[in-house]
Write a protein that holds these residues in place. Structure first.
Motif, PDB file in Angstrom:
ATOM      1  N   GLU A  99       0.834  -1.212   0.000  1.00 17.67           N
ATOM      2  CA  GLU A  99       0.000   0.000   0.000  1.00 17.67           C
ATOM      3  C   GLU A  99       0.864   1.256   0.000  1.00 17.67           C
ATOM      4  N   ARG A 100       1.927   1.252   0.777  1.00 16.14           N
ATOM      5  CA  ARG A 100       2.835   2.411   0.814  1.00 16.14           C
ATOM      6  C   ARG A 100       3.508   2.624  -0.538  1.00 16.14           C
ATOM      7  N   LEU A 101       3.928   1.546  -1.178  1.00 13.05           N
ATOM      8  CA  LEU A 101       4.630   1.666  -2.451  1.00 13.05           C
ATOM      9  C   LEU A 101       3.729   2.162  -3.579  1.00 13.05           C
ATOM     10  N   LEU A 102       2.422   1.933  -3.446  1.00 15.72           N
ATOM     11  CA  LEU A 102       1.468   2.345  -4.478  1.00 15.72           C
ATOM     12  C   LEU A 102       0.596   3.503  -4.035  1.00 15.72           C
ATOM     13  N   ALA A 103       1.015   4.198  -3.006  1.00 10.76           N
ATOM     14  CA  ALA A 103       0.240   5.339  -2.529  1.00 10.76           C
ATOM     15  C   ALA A 103       0.181   6.432  -3.593  1.00 10.76           C
ATOM     16  N   ASP A 104      -0.904   7.195  -3.597  1.00  7.00           N
ATOM     17  CA  ASP A 104      -1.020   8.315  -4.532  1.00  7.00           C
ATOM     18  C   ASP A 104       0.141   9.282  -4.352  1.00  7.00           C
ATOM     19  N   GLU A 105       0.619   9.818  -5.461  1.00  6.10           N
ATOM     20  CA  GLU A 105       1.677  10.818  -5.427  1.00  6.10           C
ATOM     21  C   GLU A 105       1.077  12.194  -5.705  1.00  6.10           C
ATOM     22  N   HIS A 106       1.535  13.182  -4.956  1.00  8.31           N
ATOM     23  CA  HIS A 106       0.983  14.525  -5.073  1.00  8.31           C
ATOM     24  C   HIS A 106       2.069  15.482  -5.559  1.00  8.31           C
ATOM     25  N   PRO A 107       1.912  16.011  -6.780  1.00  8.77           N
ATOM     26  CA  PRO A 107       2.903  16.961  -7.293  1.00  8.77           C
ATOM     27  C   PRO A 107       2.965  18.215  -6.416  1.00  8.77           C
ATOM     28  N   ASP A 111       3.484  23.365  -9.086  1.00  9.92           N
ATOM     29  CA  ASP A 111       3.291  22.722 -10.381  1.00  9.92           C
ATOM     30  C   ASP A 111       1.814  22.488 -10.671  1.00  9.92           C
ATOM     31  N   VAL A 112       1.053  22.147  -9.643  1.00  3.54           N
ATOM     32  CA  VAL A 112      -0.389  21.968  -9.821  1.00  3.54           C
ATOM     33  C   VAL A 112      -1.026  23.279 -10.261  1.00  3.54           C
ATOM     34  N   GLN A 113      -0.672  24.364  -9.579  1.00  4.20           N
ATOM     35  CA  GLN A 113      -1.225  25.674  -9.938  1.00  4.20           C
ATOM     36  C   GLN A 113      -0.799  26.101 -11.331  1.00  4.20           C
ATOM     37  N   ASP A 114       0.472  25.843 -11.671  1.00  6.52           N
ATOM     38  CA  ASP A 114       0.979  26.226 -12.979  1.00  6.52           C
ATOM     39  C   ASP A 114       0.269  25.484 -14.105  1.00  6.52           C
ATOM     40  N   ALA A 120      -4.370  17.888  -8.409  1.00  3.71           N
ATOM     41  CA  ALA A 120      -3.825  16.874  -9.310  1.00  3.71           C
ATOM     42  C   ALA A 120      -3.056  15.834  -8.504  1.00  3.71           C
ATOM     43  N   LEU A 121      -3.078  14.613  -8.970  1.00  6.91           N
ATOM     44  CA  LEU A 121      -2.324  13.545  -8.318  1.00  6.91           C
ATOM     45  C   LEU A 121      -2.016  12.448  -9.312  1.00  6.91           C
ATOM     46  N   VAL A 122      -1.109  11.557  -8.912  1.00  7.37           N
ATOM     47  CA  VAL A 122      -0.736  10.405  -9.727  1.00  7.37           C
ATOM     48  C   VAL A 122      -1.148   9.150  -8.970  1.00  7.37           C
ATOM     49  N   ARG A 123      -1.860   8.273  -9.655  1.00  8.58           N
ATOM     50  CA  ARG A 123      -2.356   7.045  -9.013  1.00  8.58           C
ATOM     51  C   ARG A 123      -1.863   5.826  -9.791  1.00  8.58           C
ATOM     52  N   TYR A 124      -1.512   4.754  -9.052  1.00 11.63           N
ATOM     53  CA  TYR A 124      -1.084   3.490  -9.652  1.00 11.63           C
ATOM     54  C   TYR A 124      -2.262   2.526  -9.670  1.00 11.63           C
ATOM     55  N   ARG A 125      -2.670   2.141 -10.874  1.00 15.12           N
ATOM     56  CA  ARG A 125      -3.800   1.232 -11.023  1.00 15.12           C
ATOM     57  C   ARG A 125      -3.333  -0.048 -11.723  1.00 15.12           C
ATOM     58  N   PRO A 126      -3.903  -1.187 -11.388  1.00 18.78           N
ATOM     59  CA  PRO A 126      -3.448  -2.452 -11.991  1.00 18.78           C
ATOM     60  C   PRO A 126      -3.747  -2.496 -13.487  1.00 18.78           C
ATOM     61  N   ASN A 457      -0.795   0.863 -14.291  1.00 23.98           N
ATOM     62  CA  ASN A 457      -1.116   2.000 -15.138  1.00 23.98           C
ATOM     63  C   ASN A 457      -0.864   3.253 -14.308  1.00 23.98           C
ATOM     64  N   VAL A 458       0.198   3.988 -14.645  1.00 23.23           N
ATOM     65  CA  VAL A 458       0.535   5.200 -13.902  1.00 23.23           C
ATOM     66  C   VAL A 458      -0.367   6.311 -14.430  1.00 23.23           C
ATOM     67  N   THR A 459      -1.367   6.668 -13.643  1.00 22.82           N
ATOM     68  CA  THR A 459      -2.460   7.503 -14.114  1.00 22.82           C
ATOM     69  C   THR A 459      -2.395   8.898 -13.504  1.00 22.82           C
ATOM     70  N   THR A 460      -2.430   9.917 -14.349  1.00 24.90           N
ATOM     71  CA  THR A 460      -2.525  11.295 -13.884  1.00 24.90           C
ATOM     72  C   THR A 460      -3.998  11.663 -13.715  1.00 24.90           C
ATOM     73  N   LEU A 461      -4.352  12.128 -12.530  1.00 25.37           N
ATOM     74  CA  LEU A 461      -5.711  12.619 -12.257  1.00 25.37           C
ATOM     75  C   LEU A 461      -5.627  14.132 -12.090  1.00 25.37           C
ATOM     76  N   TRP A 462      -6.306  14.854 -12.940  1.00 29.57           N
ATOM     77  CA  TRP A 462      -6.214  16.323 -12.998  1.00 29.57           C
ATOM     78  C   TRP A 462      -7.611  16.898 -12.859  1.00 29.57           C
ATOM     79  N   TYR A 463      -7.796  17.802 -11.920  1.00 29.88           N
ATOM     80  CA  TYR A 463      -9.108  18.396 -11.647  1.00 29.88           C
ATOM     81  C   TYR A 463      -9.043  19.895 -11.901  1.00 29.88           C
TER      82      TYR A 463
END
Length: 465
Positions: A99-107, A111-114, A120-126, A457-463
């Motif tokens: 779970e720690r190794l696949l935790a969401d990453e937060h830029p 960079d998010v504002q720019d 925005a975040l990066v999520r690891y999905r199977p 699947n290294v997925t970028t989630l952008w809101y």
């Protein structure tokens, strides 16, 4: 090659198996795909509990599966027990850390504002169904080091194991389900190599991983490339074991480690040290002790606790090794010990631990991987020559260097072309450290965070705002 258990200590065919037909393959691929759709939604805690239960079950059954591995491919019973224990350890490590190794990453906020995002975040999905094509030499570990992270990430797996370890393959096919994983999470395909391409081309199979020969890696990579599917390849190795003068005070320790590094698993290991590159100041002392220690090893029945080196896994494997040794001797190499079949053994595929000196680039063994208890030793004049000889190989899996000089350590760390550099010790895989090589040793990494993310699947989630 028939799918069969053939005892390499006797040459006896113990049991044969019929390969799966097209209907059986389709049933298992469809089941893996169906199971993925629901299993991918399970939480990390549930997956961790299942992996921990699998480790517990493997621990309980360690002796039985160890004997099966020894029967099928000839590793010593002690090393088979150790392999099973290592597999359980890796399962628990991924259960604790997945779970720690696949935790969401937060830029970074800036960079998010720019980017114009509110969040925005990066999520690891199977990815889905992963096909694993695995070898016989570590028939449990090679599979588990893929399966544990893949299952923890939410993937499902299909195993095409080597044809000479079918009982180990079937054991693995049932182990995860018996421990509580949903049916279809991990299944064994008893198929020959000719059926692999159609499975890999199936659109329900998302990716593949292979540990094995360079030829097998090329085949898998070419098909996966054509299908645009990701792969991880761990192929051959001819690892250097460098000894420098600053290690002179611990030469006995270096020699003992060198012997273990060369003959582990009867010498049939991709990460076994195979080329011993020794500075001229310590060459004679090291080589003499090394040859004596190799010659003293007990070659015999791998089921016996007193055996150090068992048989080669197949008759062809021994023949291939003999060809390399004979070619080197014919071209001027000197055998410091071994270079023959053990006397008095008329059955089984045994070969004596061997040390060859005077090896030159014209000899096949200088370039090709010796998959058995055969070591080559090289005399070098300085550090530059040691690096040159170490890198003069088409492989680059790992490396071992014995030196207490920090400047030398920095130089070797910077210049050795390998996936790992182990100082004053022996290369060994551990779930916390990435494992893999460069050049013709393959690409991608297993184990650690790199291994569990390999089939995500290294997925970028952008809101937007």
């Amino acid at each position: 090659m028939p799918i069969a258990t053939v005892n390499p200590a006797t040459g006896e065919t113990v049991r044969t198996f019929e390969p799966l037909g097209a209907d059986g393959i389709e049933e298992r691929v469809a089941r893996a795909d169906r199971t993925f759709r629901s299993y991918r939604a399970t939480d990390f805690a549930s997956r961790a509990a299942l992996l921990a239960s699998t480790a517990d079950l493997l621990d309980k059954e360690r002796e039985d599966i160890a004997r099966t591995m020894t029967l099928e491919m000839g590793k010593t019973l002690a090393s088979a027990r150790a392999e099973a224990a290592k597999c359980a350890k890796a399962m628990r490590w991924y259960a604790a850390n997945g779970e720690r190794l696949l935790a969401d990453e937060h830029p970074a906020d800036a960079d998010v504002q720019d980017s114009g995002a509110h969040r925005a975040l990066v999520r690891y999905r199977p990815l889905g169904v992963v096909l694993a094509v695995m070898p016989w030499n570590f028939p449990l570990w090679q599979v588990v080091r893929f399966a544990a992270p893949a299952l923890m990430a939410g993937n499902t797996g299909l195993l095409k194991h080597a044809s000479n370890v079918p009982q180990t393959a079937l054991y693995l096919g049932g182990l995860f389900h018996r421990a509580g994983f949903p049916e279809g999470c991990f299944q064994t395909l008893l198929i020959g190599s000719g059926a692999v391409e159609s499975v890999l081309r199936d659109p329900r199979v998302a990716a593949a991983t292979l540990t094995g020969s360079e030829g097998a890696g090329r085949s898998i990579a070419s098909v996966a490339g054509d299908e645009i599917k990701p792969t991880v390849l761990e192929l051959g190795g001819s690892d250097p074991f460098v000894v420098m003068p600053s290690a002179a005070g611990e030469l006995d320790h270096a020699v003992a480690t060198a012997v273990t590094a060369r003959v582990q698993n009867n010498g049939q290991s991709c990460i076994a040290a195979k080329r011993f590159i020794v500075h001229e100041d310590v060459y004679d002392a090291f080589t003499q002790r090394f040859a004596r220690a190799m010659e003293a090893l007990v070659v015999g029945d791998p089921m016996e606790e007193s055996t150090d080196v068992g048989p080669l896994s197949t008759e062809q494997g021994r023949a291939d090794l003999e060809e390399l040794v004979d070619d080197a001797l014919a071209r001027g190499a000197q055998a410091l010990c071994g270079a023959r079949r053990p006397e008095g053994r008329t059955a089984g595929w045994f070969y004596t631990p061997t040390v060859l000196a005077g090896v030159t680039p014209e000899m096949r063994i200088h370039r090709e991987e010796a998959f058995g208890p055969v070591a080559t030793v090289y005399r070098v004049r300085d550090l530059d020559a040691a690096v040159e000889v170490a890198n003069d190989s088409p492989f680059g899996l790992s490396s071992n260097v014995w030196t207490r000089d920090e400047d030398e350590q920095r130089r070797f760390a910077a210049d050795l072309a390998a996936g790992g550099v182990y100082f004053n010790g022996m290369t060994a895989s551990h779930p916390a450290f990435p494992f893999g090589g460069v050049k013709r040793s393959g690409y991608g990494r297993e184990l650690s965070g790199h291994g569990i993310r390999a089939f995500c699947n290294v997925t970028t989630l952008w809101y937007g705002r």
